[in-house]
Design a protein around this motif. Structure first.
Motif, mmCIF file in Angstrom:
data_model
loop_
_atom_site.group_PDB
_atom_site.id
_atom_site.type_symbol
_atom_site.label_atom_id
_atom_site.label_comp_id
_atom_site.label_asym_id
_atom_site.label_seq_id
_atom_site.Cartn_x
_atom_site.Cartn_y
_atom_site.Cartn_z
ATOM 1 N N ARG A 270 0.808 -1.222 0.000
ATOM 2 C CA ARG A 270 0.000 0.000 0.000
ATOM 3 C C ARG A 270 0.837 1.265 0.000
ATOM 4 O O ARG A 270 0.410 2.297 -0.521
ATOM 5 C CB ARG A 270 -0.936 -0.013 1.208
ATOM 6 N N GLU A 271 2.041 1.191 0.584
ATOM 7 C CA GLU A 271 2.886 2.381 0.588
ATOM 8 C C GLU A 271 3.242 2.810 -0.831
ATOM 9 O O GLU A 271 3.356 4.000 -1.124
ATOM 10 C CB GLU A 271 4.152 2.125 1.407
ATOM 11 N N LEU A 272 3.406 1.838 -1.726
ATOM 12 C CA LEU A 272 3.686 2.176 -3.124
ATOM 13 C C LEU A 272 2.433 2.623 -3.867
ATOM 14 O O LEU A 272 2.534 3.308 -4.897
ATOM 15 C CB LEU A 272 4.332 0.992 -3.851
ATOM 16 N N LEU A 273 1.253 2.275 -3.387
ATOM 17 C CA LEU A 273 0.033 2.847 -3.950
ATOM 18 C C LEU A 273 -0.050 4.334 -3.602
ATOM 19 O O LEU A 273 -0.471 5.160 -4.416
ATOM 20 C CB LEU A 273 -1.206 2.122 -3.424
ATOM 21 N N ARG A 274 0.374 4.655 -2.379
ATOM 22 C CA ARG A 274 0.350 6.058 -1.953
ATOM 23 C C ARG A 274 1.460 6.870 -2.602
ATOM 24 O O ARG A 274 1.285 8.047 -2.899
ATOM 25 C CB ARG A 274 0.465 6.137 -0.429
ATOM 26 N N ASN A 275 2.618 6.231 -2.796
ATOM 27 C CA ASN A 275 3.798 6.964 -3.253
ATOM 28 C C ASN A 275 4.577 6.129 -4.269
ATOM 29 O O ASN A 275 5.450 5.354 -3.896
ATOM 30 C CB ASN A 275 4.691 7.316 -2.058
ATOM 31 N N PRO A 276 4.255 6.267 -5.567
ATOM 32 C CA PRO A 276 4.935 5.464 -6.589
ATOM 33 C C PRO A 276 6.444 5.678 -6.633
ATOM 34 O O PRO A 276 7.170 4.804 -7.128
ATOM 35 C CB PRO A 276 4.281 5.928 -7.893
ATOM 36 N N SER A 277 6.923 6.801 -6.128
ATOM 37 C CA SER A 277 8.354 7.107 -6.160
ATOM 38 C C SER A 277 9.025 6.868 -4.811
ATOM 39 O O SER A 277 10.045 7.483 -4.497
ATOM 40 C CB SER A 277 8.569 8.567 -6.611
ATOM 41 N N TRP A 278 8.476 5.951 -4.029
ATOM 42 C CA TRP A 278 9.023 5.670 -2.712
ATOM 43 C C TRP A 278 10.509 5.355 -2.781
ATOM 44 O O TRP A 278 11.292 5.837 -1.950
ATOM 45 C CB TRP A 278 8.274 4.501 -2.073
ATOM 46 N N ALA A 279 10.926 4.578 -3.746
ATOM 47 C CA ALA A 279 12.335 4.164 -3.826
ATOM 48 C C ALA A 279 13.251 5.361 -4.028
ATOM 49 O O ALA A 279 14.329 5.447 -3.416
ATOM 50 C CB ALA A 279 12.529 3.155 -4.954
ATOM 51 N N GLN A 280 12.845 6.300 -4.857
ATOM 52 C CA GLN A 280 13.674 7.486 -5.065
ATOM 53 C C GLN A 280 13.777 8.320 -3.790
ATOM 54 O O GLN A 280 14.860 8.803 -3.436
ATOM 55 C CB GLN A 280 13.098 8.331 -6.207
ATOM 56 N N HIS A 281 12.657 8.493 -3.103
ATOM 57 C CA HIS A 281 12.685 9.262 -1.853
ATOM 58 C C HIS A 281 13.527 8.549 -0.790
ATOM 59 O O HIS A 281 14.292 9.188 -0.056
ATOM 60 C CB HIS A 281 11.266 9.476 -1.340
ATOM 61 N N ALA A 282 13.404 7.221 -0.709
ATOM 62 C CA ALA A 282 14.170 6.452 0.276
ATOM 63 C C ALA A 282 15.664 6.528 -0.026
ATOM 64 O O ALA A 282 16.486 6.654 0.895
ATOM 65 C CB ALA A 282 13.700 5.004 0.292
ATOM 66 N N ALA A 283 16.014 6.442 -1.298
ATOM 67 C CA ALA A 283 17.432 6.525 -1.670
ATOM 68 C C ALA A 283 18.019 7.873 -1.263
ATOM 69 O O ALA A 283 19.141 7.949 -0.737
ATOM 70 C CB ALA A 283 17.584 6.302 -3.170
ATOM 71 N N ARG A 284 17.260 8.921 -1.483
ATOM 72 C CA ARG A 284 17.744 10.248 -1.099
ATOM 73 C C ARG A 284 17.927 10.333 0.416
ATOM 74 O O ARG A 284 18.936 10.836 0.913
ATOM 75 C CB ARG A 284 16.759 11.318 -1.583
#
Length: 359
Positions: free
Chosen positions: A329-343
C-alpha cells in the motif's frame, strides 16, 4: 553505503536494489469475453509509474493460470496469447526503466469468483460472470462463501500443468522472475493447511501429503523456467490459528524443501486461510517470520507487511533479517518511494531522463 540499495543477485539475474513492489490486485480487467483477464491501460500506467519511481523489482498482481483461478472476476491472467501480448507491452517498459519485471502465478481455489472490492467483494455466481469454485476439500472459506467442489486427482494434475503453461507464457512476455502464490488461503495454501485440507488420499493428511501439490507445481514451473532465472514462492508463514492450522514451524520445514526443489527466494507473508481471525498487526509484524526462515535454512527471503519508512527498510536488510523488502500500500500512496528512500539514505538510483531535473 545503504544496504537497502545494494544489488541482489539470484542465479544469473542481478536486481538493482532491494526495495520491491508486492503483488496487489487491481481488479481492472474485463470479466468475460475475448478481453477477459487481459491487462489494460490501467495496468500499464500503474506498473509504469512504480518503475519510473525507481522500484527495483515489480511483481504483478495475482495472475491467474486459468479463468477459474482468478480471485475476482476482474483479475488478470496468463492462460492465452492475448494476455501474453498485453503483458509484453508492460514488461518492455519496466525493463527499459531498469526495473526487473516479475509475475506472480496464482489459483484462488475456494476464494475465487468474487466481485471487486468497491462493490463489496463478495462471492458471485454465473449471473455476474462467476463460476463454481474448487478446493482440496468441500469446505467453504467462510459462511458467506459457497462450498467449493473437491478436486479430483486428475484435476489436480491439470492445474499443475496450467501453472507450467502460464510460466511459459510469462517467459514469452519477457518476465525475469516467476513467483508461485502459495499464500493467503488460495489454492496452494489451502492444500498446505490442515484447516482447509481434509483429504484422505495422497494430497491430504500428513505434512508430506499436504505439501505434495505445492511441490508438484514448483517442479512443473521450474522445469519450464530457465535455469538462469530465479523462482520465488509466496507463503503464509502462519494461519494465526491456535490449532488445526499451518504454523511457522511448518513454514521453516517447507522452506527447506522448496530450496531443494529449486526455489531461490521465499516471499513471507501470513494469514488468509481462515476467516474471522484476529491478526496482531503493527510495523514490520511479519518480519520475524522471514528472519527465522533465513536463519534456519539459509534460503533468501523477502519481508512484507507494514514496511513504510526508509530507515525501517534499511534496518531490516542491514540486520540480516531479510534479503529484500516488499512494499504494498505504501507504493500505492507513493509510486516514487524508492527514489525518496534513496535520497534519505544517501544512495543513488537511476532516475528516468525526463525526471532528472527533479533528482
Amino acid at each position: 553505503m545503504s544496504a537497502l540499495f545494494e544489488p541482489l543477485t539470484l542465479r544469473s539475474l542481478t536486481i538493482p536494489h532491494r526495495a520491491w513492489m508486492a503483488p496487489m490486485c487491481q481488479y481492472s480487467a474485463a470479466p468475460a469475453g475475448p478481453q477477459a483477464g487481459v491487462p489494460t491501460d490501467w495496468h500499464f500506467a500503474h506498473y509504469a509509474a512504480r518503475a519510473a519511481g525507481g522500484t527495483g523489482l515489480i511483481l504483478t498482481e495475482a495472475t491467474a493460470v486459468s479463468p477459474e483461478g482468478r480471485i475476482s472476476i476482474a483479475d488478470v491472467g496468463l492462460w492465452n496469447d492475448t494476455q501474453t501480448a498485453a503483458f509484453r507491452r508492460i514488461v518492455d517498459f519496466l525493463t527499459e526503466q531498469g526495473t526487473v519485471p516479475g509475475v506472480q502465478l496464482a489459483h484462488a481455489g475456494r476464494k475465487a469468483s468474487t466481485d471487486v472490492p468497491w462493490r463489496g467483494g463478495g462471492p458471485v455466481g454465473p449471473e455476474a460472470h462467476g463460476w463454481q469454485t474448487v478446493g482440496p476439500s468441500p469446505l467453504p472459506f467462510s459462511p458467506d462463501h459457497p462450498a467449493p467442489r473437491e478436486l479430483t486427482t486428475q484435476e489436480i494434475a491439470e492445474i499443475v500443468e496450467q501453472f507450467a503453461g502460464a510460466a511459459r507464457r510469462a517467459l514469452a512476455a519477457g518476465f525475469r522472475v516467476a513467483e508461485i502464490h502459495g499464500a493467503h488461503g488460495y489454492l496452494i495454501g489451502e492444500f498446505l493447511s490442515p484447516h482447509a485440507n481434509r483429504r484422505t488420499d495422497a494430497y491430504g493428511g500428513s505434512f508430506t501429503n499436504r505439501s505434495r501439490f505445492a511441490l508438484e507445481v514448483v517442479d512443473a514451473v521450474r522445469a519450464v523456467w530457465p535455469d538462469e532465472l530465479p523462482l520465488f514462492f509466496r507463503i503464509s508463514a502462519t494461519d494465526w490459528l491456535e490449532s488445526d492450522g499451518w504454523t511457522v514451524d511448518d513454514t521453516v520445514r517447507f522452506a527447506a524443501q522448496l530450496q531443494e526443489h529449486g526455489v531461490d527466494l521465499l516471499d513471507v507473508s501470513s494469514g488468509g486461510t481462515a476467516s474471522g481471525v484476529r491478526i496482531p498487526t503493527g510495523p514490520g509484524y511479519q518480519v520475524p517470520f522471514a528472519a527465522r526462515v533465513r536463519a534456519e535454512t539459509g534460503l533468501p527471503v523477502a519481508a512484507v507487511g507494514l514496511i513504510t519508512e526508509a530507515a525501517q527498510a534499511e534496518q531490516i536488510i542491514a540486520s540480516g533479517e531479510a534479503d529484500a523488502v516488499l512494499l504494498g500500500r505504501e507504493l500505492l500512496r507513493n509510486p516514487s518511494w524508492a527514489q525518496h528512500a534513496a535520497r534519505e539514505l544517501g544512495a543513488r538510483i537511476t532516475v528516468p531522463d525526463p525526471y532528472l531535473r527533479a533528482a
